[in-house]
Write an enzyme that holds these catalytic residues in place. Structure first.
Site, PDB file in Angstrom:
ATOM      1  N   PRO A  59      49.598  32.123  45.350  1.00 26.00           N
ATOM      2  CA  PRO A  59      49.988  32.389  43.960  1.00 26.00           C
ATOM      3  C   PRO A  59      51.477  32.651  43.803  1.00 26.00           C
ATOM      4  O   PRO A  59      52.064  33.444  44.551  1.00 26.00           O
ATOM      5  CB  PRO A  59      49.162  33.622  43.608  1.00 26.00           C
ATOM      6  CG  PRO A  59      47.934  33.470  44.433  1.00 26.00           C
ATOM      7  CD  PRO A  59      48.404  32.889  45.740  1.00 26.00           C
ATOM      8  N   CYS A  60      52.069  31.972  42.806  1.00 21.06           N
ATOM      9  CA  CYS A  60      53.526  31.995  42.688  1.00 21.06           C
ATOM     10  C   CYS A  60      54.032  32.741  41.466  1.00 21.06           C
ATOM     11  O   CYS A  60      55.232  32.947  41.322  1.00 21.06           O
ATOM     12  CB  CYS A  60      54.069  30.565  42.643  1.00 21.06           C
ATOM     13  SG  CYS A  60      53.502  29.603  41.222  1.00 21.06           S
ATOM     14  N   GLN A  61      53.145  33.176  40.570  1.00 20.13           N
ATOM     15  CA  GLN A  61      53.624  33.782  39.324  1.00 20.13           C
ATOM     16  C   GLN A  61      54.512  34.989  39.583  1.00 20.13           C
ATOM     17  O   GLN A  61      55.461  35.253  38.847  1.00 20.13           O
ATOM     18  CB  GLN A  61      52.439  34.205  38.443  1.00 20.13           C
ATOM     19  CG  GLN A  61      51.641  33.034  37.896  1.00 20.13           C
ATOM     20  CD  GLN A  61      50.462  32.689  38.787  1.00 20.13           C
ATOM     21  OE1 GLN A  61      50.516  32.882  40.001  1.00 20.13           O
ATOM     22  NE2 GLN A  61      49.404  32.169  38.200  1.00 20.13           N
TER      23      GLN A  61
END
Length: 421
Positions: free
Chosen positions: A120-122
């Site tokens: 996950p990159c958020q």
């Protein structure tokens, strides 16, 4: 030439951009392929003018995983046509999967060669709040309300659980992907590299992570992603271990793909970047299209240039980064004159202001047209709405970027790894 299937275990799979890229066998624009750089790629002409069919690779997905049910619906609906079974895809948190595996449950397949994952990159994205390792989201996507929950299970630390999977299945190679913003967030890149090295009791050599811009590889999009590559030391040939351990890896052993396109193509072997005009080739307007993914586009009104996602795409250049947002953050296909629209020819033809359709976003991401995102709720694998489709596409790795990486690894596979007895 690799003579056998190479098994890939896919984590944080989403709708399968990385999976599709690694497997190959899909259509891309002919202008995305640079024959002078890759003359030996197995490429065939498509029945559609302006398109080509990429050859299949030896990589095959044997396990996929995400917490989103809509991601599985889209993935299974498409990949089932490629011979993959529905039970290949697990809708479950990676944290829970690892805990089950450590409790002696038979979760992960045997004989995995590669682990891939766009963790996950958020929390690392410049478009988000950049909480990084201090994410307030848990591994299952819910907001953390109990401060007693270990931070190691936060969304910003899920790469640690990818490392745990690597330690369990011990692949020859792992590929991890994230946003470029991670490289500018304190020393996050270095911390992640060092953590990955400790997989399987310091058994992995992690090559210095590199930022790849999708536009440099024939993707009609400005999209920069950092790629981490780790090699199992005991699986490497002696000369490969020595070469990959160097600060400047020799060109022959470089695991990252060579660029094929450039904004300023002064070098004779590079092609100009692929434009959105090319990407939108032969797409009908939504009101006359027969493609459900082209018919659907966000109806969010223009909010002014001070807001994100209020620009219209340039047709003579690459498209904007397709974000994992929807409605008000989806860029405009065209703006009206009143709002500063520059596609005068289209406006003169009576074409109105609207945002990018689901299919146009998918084209910018290099998903083939036979990948159907919007699925009716009566679909046997589950429905996918327009909003969900936008998010799935925006979260994905561009398949053609992944294909470039996969082909480079395929080319060097026998150079890197010892032959199995």
């Amino acid at each position: 030439m690799v003579g056998k299937k190479i098994k890939v275990l896919s984590l944080f799979s989403g709708c399968g951009g990385m999976d599709l890229g690694f497997e190959g066998g899909f259509e891309v624009l002919a202008t995305s392929y640079n024959k002078s750089v890759h003359p030996d790629w197995n490429v065939k002409k498509s029945m559609r003018s302006g398109w080509i069919m990429l050859g299949k690779t030896p990589f095959t997905t044997v396990f996929a995983n995400d917490i989103r049910k809509d991601a599985k619906s889209a993935w299974v609906n498409y990949f089932s046509k490629r011979g993959h079974k529905q039970n290949t895809y697990y809708v479950e948190s990676i944290v829970d999967l690892v805990k089950r595996a450590k409790n002696n449950e038979d979760i992960f397949p045997k004989g995995v060669d590669i682990v891939t994952g766009g963790f996950p990159c958020q929390d690392f994205s410049v478009a988000g709040k950049r909480k990084g390792f201090s994410s307030d989201k848990s591994h299952d996507g819910n907001k953390i309300v109990d401060n007693s929950i270990a931070s190691i299970e936060s969304r910003g630390s899920l790469y640690i659980w990818m490392k745990e999977v690597i330690s369990i299945v011990q692949p020859k190679l792992f590929v991890a992907e994230n946003v470029k913003g991670l490289t500018n967030l304190a020393n996050a890149k270095k911390i992640i590299e060092e953590d990955f090295k400790t997989a399987c009791d310091n058994g992995y050599l992690v090559v210095s992570a590199r930022v790849l811009n999708a536009a440099d590889y024939g993707v009609p999009q400005s999209r920069e992603r950092v790629i981490f590559l780790g090699f199992k030391k005991s699986a490497l040939k002696e000369d490969a271990l020595l070469a990959l351990s160097q600060e400047n890896v020799p060109l022959d052993f470089d695991p990252y793909p060579p660029i094929t396109h450039a904004y300023h193509h002064h070098y004779s072997n590079l092609m100009p970047v692929v434009t959105t005009q090319e990407a939108f080739m032969n797409l009908d307007e939504p009101d006359i299209s027969n493609d459900p993914d082209q018919k659907v586009y966000s109806k969010a009104k223009f909010m002014g240039n001070h807001c994100q996602g209020q620009n219209e795409v340039r047709l003579d250049s690459v498209g904007p980064t397709i974000r994992s947002e929807h409605h008000g953050n989806i860029e405009f296909r065209r703006l009206s004159r009143e709002h500063g629209g520059k596609h005068v020819y289209e406006l003169d033809r009576g074409l109105g202001e609207r945002r990018l359709s689901v299919r146009e976003c998918a084209r910018i991401q290099t998903f083939p047209d036979d990948y159907k995102f919007i699925l009716d709720s009566q679909n046997e694998y589950g429905g996918v709405s327009g909003s969900q489709a936008y998010r799935l596409i925006g979260n994905a790795v561009p398949p053609y970027l992944a294909y470039n990486l996969a082909k480079r690894l395929e080319e060097n596979w026998l150079l890197y790894f010892k032959e199995e007895k």
